[in-house]
Design a protein around this motif. Structure first.
Motif, PDB file in Angstrom:
ATOM      1  N   TYR B  19       0.834  -1.201   0.000  1.00 34.16           N
ATOM      2  CA  TYR B  19       0.000   0.000   0.000  1.00 34.16           C
ATOM      3  C   TYR B  19       0.872   1.256   0.000  1.00 34.16           C
ATOM      4  CZ  TYR B  19      -2.423   3.805   2.314  1.00 34.16           C
ATOM      5  OH  TYR B  19      -2.885   5.031   2.655  1.00 34.16           O
ATOM      6  N   SER B 208      -7.297   8.259   3.362  1.00 35.86           N
ATOM      7  CA  SER B 208      -8.514   7.550   2.984  1.00 35.86           C
ATOM      8  C   SER B 208      -8.620   7.405   1.466  1.00 35.86           C
ATOM      9  CB  SER B 208      -9.747   8.246   3.556  1.00 35.86           C
ATOM     10  OG  SER B 208      -9.742   9.595   3.191  1.00 35.86           O
ATOM     11  N   THR B 211      -6.191   4.765   0.330  1.00 37.73           N
ATOM     12  CA  THR B 211      -6.645   3.428   0.704  1.00 37.73           C
ATOM     13  C   THR B 211      -7.759   2.960  -0.223  1.00 37.73           C
ATOM     14  OG1 THR B 211      -6.161   3.959   2.991  1.00 37.73           O
ATOM     15  CG2 THR B 211      -7.495   2.016   2.601  1.00 37.73           C
ATOM     16  N   TYR B 214      -6.343   2.226  -3.593  1.00 39.99           N
ATOM     17  CA  TYR B 214      -5.553   0.985  -3.556  1.00 39.99           C
ATOM     18  C   TYR B 214      -6.465  -0.226  -3.612  1.00 39.99           C
ATOM     19  CZ  TYR B 214      -2.585  -2.683  -1.576  1.00 39.99           C
ATOM     20  OH  TYR B 214      -1.923  -3.849  -1.352  1.00 39.99           O
ATOM     21  N   GLN B 215      -7.520  -0.198  -2.796  1.00 40.29           N
ATOM     22  CA  GLN B 215      -8.428  -1.346  -2.752  1.00 40.29           C
ATOM     23  C   GLN B 215      -9.116  -1.554  -4.099  1.00 40.29           C
ATOM     24  OE1 GLN B 215      -8.593  -3.591  -0.615  1.00 40.29           O
ATOM     25  NE2 GLN B 215      -7.498  -2.695   1.092  1.00 40.29           N
ATOM     26  N   SER B 242     -10.274   2.413   5.433  1.00 36.06           N
ATOM     27  CA  SER B 242      -9.946   3.833   5.489  1.00 36.06           C
ATOM     28  C   SER B 242     -10.599   4.487   6.703  1.00 36.06           C
ATOM     29  CB  SER B 242     -10.308   4.549   4.184  1.00 36.06           C
ATOM     30  OG  SER B 242     -11.576   4.188   3.755  1.00 36.06           O
TER      31      SER B 242
END
Lengths: 158, 258, 263
Positions: B19, B208, B211, B214-215, B242
């Protein structure tokens, strides 16, 4: 066109956000900041409990400074409070500093009462006439368990 | 048992490293990205304009509730005069940045994760790469840059609306003098608090949004779910992770400032 | 290279790829001549798509060399990778259109993001590409509003707008009816001549591929087991080739057996 509409809405949002930001930083955030030149003076208290860095310094109810720092003086176990006050304020050497409370359990602040001397305090000098915080707990304790001795509750340092 | 524990730990460490790499890579792609301004403008639209109503509503009601609860607690001690202090400090230091970030995660973050997840799913991200377009630069960077700008702005809006909410319930409904309220607000909030507020907002924004991105971007990583399920799973993970990250970061940043 | 009389657009030597220990490509050797239409046919699961994705470096190969325009592609190196991607386009089986962008924006995107052309020029070129594929009247539509054939054409427009030297087609005719299949191959042939790119097509629609391409190769069980002109392919006696080529006849024989059993 679709694009200009997007730009317009983004523009409105950003303006609104910046307006809120400006309001917060200028109106609220600096409401307690000191504008203009300042200088430091010290004052010694027997008890500076409840006072903290950033507490206001008032003179005649007007904010004239803030508490810059608090430290302990090892030689006589007293608290040395450094005050940052506005340069426009010239304090007579016999001025007095006392720790007071807003309301019953409110914030502690320092109240300055100017003296009558012809000489004024220089930067870095020390206020010797001080009045420490009233210890409300012991005051209440005395009220509950015995007579309140006003003179003893408000100890004066030399 | 120990194997399981070891594997899980390694997985977590791998995930964190991956990440971080993702976020760093995205910021590195900043320099190479072309026609970035237009993408940033539309990302500001996504996170800003679209989410503004929610911020306004939640901000207002947070202020209202703070005013109401604060009044009843403070009136026990007869210090209703401190209502402005209570409302403004809790809004500026905690509620504003955190709630605004959570709301933005709920609206913009989940949308971002789902969008990237679907783009991954339909090979759109691979297509970008085969065109020689840096997919980080095209998809992630504008969102991250926008979050740095939008989160503090949204937080500012949230806080100001919250102040009004507090004054509405505190002085209009419960009778605290509005002059007392507003002067308490102005006296209580210091430059230090504002700094804390906006540092938090910017950090929450980057955390946030990166994240969520990334997801979504790696929604194909989890081998156990595929297709539409993978998108929904990655969206869920995006929102949960997040939100947790924001609260953890909130504690850490607060501990620096107190 | 120097000794070879023919110039290869892309050349593959000993390409290996395995997934989770299961080998998919086991040493593919192939040379695609510049400016030709080259078709790789093969049964489903032979590794055709994987082969093409290795070429486009969507999937990194385990072993083997890929030479593009005579120089080896080092996929670890971002600069050479970008250089390759600038000169090569990939047409996905699923088209992989950007579904939240309009047709025009889809075509303009590669130009916008990889070149420094002025906006006006990008718009002009994108419209031109749409016009050439006869979908310019749908410039403001979204991909989902187009028919399957138009989506394919849009994907091709997006692939050729950057004026690539090599276009890789992954199953361009998958799921299309015979007429559409013909149309797609005709389209590829037409634009290949018009723009002069090298086309590498992966498909299992044998008859159409034979007609449309200059050279054909058969990929079976992870290797190339035949390579030649369509005429050579038709004449080949290689067992896998004939099985694959004459599948209809085989089906006929099989059905005949079943029918006689029924009777």
């Amino acid at each position: 066109m679709k694009n200009t509409k997007l730009e317009l809405s983004v523009g409105i949002f950003v303006m609104l956000g910046i307006a809120a930001l400006a309001y917060l930083t200028i109106q609220v955030g600096t409401g307690s900041m000191l504008n203009g030149d300042t200088y430091l003076i010290e004052s010694r208290f027997a008890n500076a409990g409840g006072l903290h860095t950033g507490s206001t310094v008032l003179l005649a109810g007007v904010t004239v400074g803030r508490v810059e720092g608090i430290r302990m003086e090892p030689s006589d176990y007293s608290a040395i409070v450094t005050l940052r006050v506005l340069s426009t304020l010239r304090l007579p050497t016999d001025s007095m500093a006392s720790i007071k409370t807003t309301g019953l359990i409110g914030d502690k602040f320092i109240s300055l009462s100017p003296g009558a001397d012809d000489t004024y305090m220089a930067a870095g000098s020390r206020i010797t006439m001080t009045e420490s915080a009233v210890d409300i707990e012991s005051l209440i304790g005395k009220m509950a368990f015995g007579s309140v001795d006003k003179d003893k509750a408000q100890q004066e340092t030399k | 048992m120990f194997y399981w524990f070891g594997r899980q730990t390694l997985q977590v460490i791998f995930g964190i490293g991956d990440y971080s790499l993702f976020t760093v890579k995205a910021f590195c792609a900043l320099a190479k990205s072309k026609r970035l301004v237009r993408r940033i403008v539309s990302a500001v639209h996504e996170q800003g304009t679209v989410c503004l109503p929610v911020i306004l509503i939640v901000g207002l009601f947070t202020g209202l509730v703070l005013g109401l609860q604060g009044y009843h607690v403070l009136s026990r001690f007869g210090s209703q005069g401190l209502l402005g202090t209570l409302v403004s400090l809790s809004l500026v230091r905690e509620m504003g940045p955190v709630l605004a970030a959570l709301m933005l995660i709920g609206q913009a973050g989940s949308a971002l994760a789902a969008e990237l997840g679907i783009q991954r799913n339909t090979e759109q991200i691979v297509a970008l790469e085969t065109m020689g377009v840096n997919s980080h630069g095209y998809l992630v960077v504008p969102r991250l840059v926008a979050s740095l700008l939008v989160f503090p702005l949204q937080t500012a809006v949230f806080v100001v609306v919250g102040f009004w909410g507090g004054s509405l319930s505190g002085s209009l409904l419960l009778g605290v003098d509005s002059g007392v309220y507003w002067s308490a607000v102005q006296r209580a909030v210091e430059a230090q608090d504002m700094r804390e507020c906006f540092i938090k907002a910017a950090v929450f924004g980057v955390l946030s949004i990166s994240t969520c991105a990334y997801q979504g971007y790696h929604s194909d990583r989890n081998a156990s779910v595929m297709g539409a399920r993978a998108v929904s799973a990655s969206t869920t993970r995006a929102v949960v992770f997040s939100s947790i990250l924001v609260l953890v970061a909130d504690y850490i940043i607060s501990s620096f400032f107190v | 290279m120097g000794t070879s009389s023919q110039k290869f657009a892309i050349q593959v030597e000993g390409l290996h790829k395995a997934f989770n220990g299961k080998p998919v490509l086991t040493g593919v050797d192939l040379g695609v001549p510049s400016g030709s239409i080259f078709t790789v046919v093969g049964p489903s699961g032979a590794g055709k798509s994987v082969f093409l994705k290795c070429l486009a470096n969507i999937i990194p190969p385990d072993a083997g060399r890929i030479l593009f325009d005579g120089s080896e592609l080092a996929f670890g190196d971002r600069v050479s990778q970008l250089e390759f991607r600038r000169r090569c386009s990939f047409l996905f089986q699923s088209n992989a259109l950007f579904d939240s962008l309009t047709t025009l924006e889809n075509v303009a995107l590669p130009l916008e993001q990889t070149t420094s052309l002025p906006n006006k020029e990008i718009r002009k070129r994108s419209l031109e590409a749409l016009k050439q594929l006869e979908i310019d009247e749908y410039a403001g539509h979204y991909p989902a509003q187009l028919s399957g054939g138009m989506q394919k054409r849009l994907a091709l427009a997006r692939a050729i707008v950057t004026q690539p030297e090599l276009v890789l087609f992954d199953e361009p005719t998958a799921g299309l009816d015979p007429l559409r299949r013909n149309a797609v191959f005709a389209m590829i042939a037409k634009y290949q001549r018009q723009f002069g790119f090298t086309a590498l097509i992966v498909t299992h629609d044998v008859p159409e591929a034979l007609v449309a391409s200059d050279r054909v190769a058969l990929l079976n069980q992870g290797r190339i087991c035949f390579e030649g002109t369509p005429a050579e392919f038709s004449a080949s006696t290689h067992s896998v080739v004939s099985d694959f080529r004459d599948s209809a006849a085989a089906l006929q024989r099989e059905l005949a057996v079943i029918r006689t059993a029924d009777a």
